[in-house]
Design an enzyme around this catalytic site. Sequence first.
Site, mmCIF file in Angstrom:
data_model
loop_
_atom_site.group_PDB
_atom_site.id
_atom_site.type_symbol
_atom_site.label_atom_id
_atom_site.label_comp_id
_atom_site.label_asym_id
_atom_site.label_seq_id
_atom_site.Cartn_x
_atom_site.Cartn_y
_atom_site.Cartn_z
ATOM 1 N N ASP A 1 0.890 -1.421 0.053
ATOM 2 C CA ASP A 1 0.350 -0.233 -0.017
ATOM 3 C C ASP A 1 0.977 1.029 -0.063
ATOM 4 O O ASP A 1 1.789 0.944 -0.042
ATOM 5 C CB ASP A 1 -0.537 -0.070 1.886
ATOM 6 C CG ASP A 1 -0.107 -0.576 2.760
ATOM 7 O OD1 ASP A 1 1.640 -0.556 2.576
ATOM 8 O OD2 ASP A 1 -1.565 -0.534 3.711
ATOM 9 N N ASN B 1 -6.912 -2.345 13.941
ATOM 10 C CA ASN B 1 -8.470 -2.458 14.246
ATOM 11 C C ASN B 1 -8.685 -3.558 13.138
ATOM 12 O O ASN B 1 -9.864 -3.745 12.664
ATOM 13 C CB ASN B 1 -8.864 -1.763 13.705
ATOM 14 C CG ASN B 1 -7.911 -0.925 11.987
ATOM 15 O OD1 ASN B 1 -7.539 -1.762 11.754
ATOM 16 N ND2 ASN B 1 -8.862 -0.230 11.436
ATOM 17 N N HIS C 1 -7.356 -4.500 10.217
ATOM 18 C CA HIS C 1 -7.054 -4.599 8.797
ATOM 19 C C HIS C 1 -6.000 -4.632 8.540
ATOM 20 O O HIS C 1 -4.385 -5.316 9.592
ATOM 21 C CB HIS C 1 -7.542 -2.721 8.638
ATOM 22 C CG HIS C 1 -5.673 -2.114 9.288
ATOM 23 N ND1 HIS C 1 -6.000 -1.104 8.634
ATOM 24 C CD2 HIS C 1 -3.990 -2.580 9.544
ATOM 25 C CE1 HIS C 1 -4.540 -0.452 9.315
ATOM 26 N NE2 HIS C 1 -3.430 -1.185 9.905
ATOM 27 N N GLU D 1 -9.658 -1.647 5.735
ATOM 28 C CA GLU D 1 -9.863 -1.370 6.633
ATOM 29 C C GLU D 1 -11.157 -2.184 6.848
ATOM 30 O O GLU D 1 -11.899 -2.812 6.212
ATOM 31 C CB GLU D 1 -10.329 0.192 6.777
ATOM 32 C CG GLU D 1 -9.645 1.014 5.906
ATOM 33 C CD GLU D 1 -8.325 1.372 7.738
ATOM 34 O OE1 GLU D 1 -7.764 0.591 8.335
ATOM 35 O OE2 GLU D 1 -7.247 2.012 7.425
HETATM 36 P P1 PGA Z 1 2.270 -1.277 12.702
HETATM 37 O O1 PGA Z 1 0.929 -1.312 11.609
HETATM 38 O O2 PGA Z 1 2.969 -2.005 12.491
HETATM 39 O O3 PGA Z 1 3.011 -0.265 12.553
HETATM 40 O O4 PGA Z 1 1.404 -1.627 14.057
HETATM 41 C C1 PGA Z 1 0.635 -2.146 11.487
HETATM 42 C C2 PGA Z 1 -0.612 -2.131 10.356
HETATM 43 O O5 PGA Z 1 -1.196 -1.370 10.513
HETATM 44 O O6 PGA Z 1 -0.798 -3.104 8.961
#
Ligand code: PGA
Length: 254
Positions: free
Chosen positions: A67, A136, A138, A143
């Site tokens: 992404d 959350n 995702h 999302e």
């Molecule tokens: P993080 O993010 O590794 O910074 O916790 C993970 C994600 O949002 O996929």
Amino acid sequence: MEVIVKPTYDEVSKLAAGMIAEFLRCKPRAVLGFATGSTPLGTYKELIRLHREEGLDFSQAVTFNLDEYIGLPKDNDQSYHYFMWENLFKHINVLEANVHIPDGMSEDLHRHCLEYEEEIFDHGGLDVQLLGIGSNGHIAFNEPGSSLGSRTRIKTLDEKTRQDNARFFKSIDEVPRYCLTMGIGTILEAEKLILLANGANKAEAVQKTVEGPITASVPASAIQLHPNATVIVDKAASGKLTRKYPGAPAMLDL
Ligand code: PGA
């Protein structure tokens, strides 16, 4: 789904890097899917060490990232282009021409998303896809509510994601609102998935992903549909799991 609980983040990272390295040694032209965020940083550190000290060769590897934010130029230090070059690519011998990251500055974002999918297809599909997980639930920027069959497309960032990622920006107002992301359908077509999580703030999302029902409300739960997914978590992130899971089998205990 294989679930491996490791005592520390360091061990999670070493196991994940070891699995990717093994893949690359068996198939030097492997198509590797990479992720951004804090979680894979330890894995990238170990891949860099394997390259420097053990000659792990990325010269034929092809990479695709999950992404990118819309509206951040590649040289912006919060763009995922910048992140990947700083934290991995500039330290290994991957060829720039073989690196693919969605372009959030493309003039035709819809077309760019279609072309990104085509490029993955033209390279024979993803061999292995590394994933983090949002608090959350995702995966990539899919999302909650994302279609389980979704493809690479424009998404609006969830408010929770913007809050989680605000730590990297001067203020939450600077966190982009839109992004490009591989879809859940795109991710599920990878030959192998490796999802990593560390820290107690991921424990609930990990529990729902591994033990909950498959639901678009927890996009990561879609990996239950994948025939070859490994979830590697540290002790803190495993804190809400209710079933017992082994450590790594001896042959994978890198
Ligand atoms: P993080 O993010 O590794 O910074 O916790 C993970 C994600 O949002 O996929």
